[in-house]
Design a protein around this motif. Sequence first.
Motif, short mmCIF file in Angstrom:
data_model
loop_
_atom_site.label_atom_id
_atom_site.label_comp_id
_atom_site.label_asym_id
_atom_site.label_seq_id
_atom_site.Cartn_x
_atom_site.Cartn_y
_atom_site.Cartn_z
N SER A 260 74.76 36.05 87.90
CA SER A 260 74.47 35.50 86.29
C SER A 260 75.95 35.36 85.70
O SER A 260 76.95 35.83 85.76
N VAL A 261 75.82 34.03 85.02
CA VAL A 261 76.84 33.44 84.51
C VAL A 261 76.44 33.07 83.06
O VAL A 261 75.39 32.37 82.72
N ARG A 262 76.97 33.78 81.98
CA ARG A 262 76.70 33.73 80.36
C ARG A 262 77.57 32.98 79.91
O ARG A 262 78.87 33.19 80.05
N VAL A 263 77.50 31.92 78.87
CA VAL A 263 78.27 31.35 78.29
C VAL A 263 77.82 31.09 76.83
O VAL A 263 76.59 30.77 76.48
N ARG A 264 78.57 31.08 75.62
CA ARG A 264 78.07 30.42 74.47
C ARG A 264 77.60 29.32 74.36
O ARG A 264 78.29 28.35 75.02
N GLY A 265 76.41 29.03 74.04
CA GLY A 265 75.82 27.62 73.83
C GLY A 265 76.62 26.59 72.79
O GLY A 265 77.61 27.22 72.13
N PRO A 266 75.91 25.44 72.46
CA PRO A 266 76.47 24.79 71.65
C PRO A 266 76.73 25.27 70.30
O PRO A 266 75.74 26.15 69.75
N ALA A 267 77.75 25.10 69.65
CA ALA A 267 78.01 25.69 68.41
C ALA A 267 77.32 25.38 67.03
O ALA A 267 77.43 25.89 65.99
N SER A 268 76.63 24.34 67.09
CA SER A 268 75.99 23.56 65.94
C SER A 268 74.85 22.86 66.33
O SER A 268 74.47 22.37 67.26
N PRO A 269 73.82 22.94 65.44
CA PRO A 269 72.64 22.19 65.57
C PRO A 269 72.91 20.43 66.07
O PRO A 269 72.14 20.19 66.77
N GLU A 270 73.85 19.94 65.52
CA GLU A 270 74.36 18.65 66.04
C GLU A 270 74.54 18.57 67.45
O GLU A 270 74.10 17.57 68.12
N CYS A 271 74.93 19.55 68.12
CA CYS A 271 75.01 19.89 69.51
C CYS A 271 73.86 20.08 70.14
O CYS A 271 73.82 20.21 71.32
N GLY A 272 73.00 20.54 69.72
CA GLY A 272 71.68 20.74 70.40
C GLY A 272 71.18 22.11 70.20
O GLY A 272 70.20 22.50 71.09
N ALA A 273 71.89 22.91 69.41
CA ALA A 273 71.46 24.54 69.62
C ALA A 273 70.12 24.79 69.07
O ALA A 273 69.51 25.61 70.07
N GLU A 274 69.57 24.02 68.36
CA GLU A 274 68.10 24.43 67.81
C GLU A 274 67.13 24.01 68.95
O GLU A 274 66.04 24.63 69.41
#
Length: 131
Positions: free
Chosen positions: A92-106
Motif C-alpha cells: 500500500s502506498v498512500r500520498v496526499r491527493g491534489p491540494a485544491s479543486p482546481e487540481c481535480g480534488a473533487e
Amino acid sequence: MSAGQAESPRVRVKDEGLEGLEQTVLECVPDTSTSRTTGELEEVLFVVAGQGELLLPGGERHPLEPETGVNLGPGQEYELRNETSDPMRLVSVRVRGPASPECGAEAEAGRVVVRRLADQEARNATSEREF
C-alpha cells in the motif's frame, strides 16, 4: 470469516516536494476481512502474493491476484477479503491527493481503478511516451 489483518511497520518519506508518502506491506491472513478507508489520501494497492477480493460500498467486487493494482481516490471506503487458505500480501502506498479543486480534488474523490498487469498492452519504451 473473522476481521483482522497484520501490517508491517510503515515507511514514511519526507523529502523536498514529497511529503506524506507512506508505504505499508499488508498481509491478509486466510479466512479474514478488514475494512479500510483512504481518508484524505490517495492510495495505490499492488498485490504481490495470494488471492482475495476488494469490496466497495454498494456491493461492487473486484478479484485480487498477484500483479493486480488498485488506485483509490480520497474518501474511499473498502474491504479486503481473503477466503483462501493462503495469505494475501499487498503493498500500500498512500500520498496526499491534489491540494485544491482546481487540481481535480473533487473529481478524484471516491475514484477506484482496478487493473491486472496481465491485461495491459505491452508497449515499447520511447522518449515520447508519457506516464
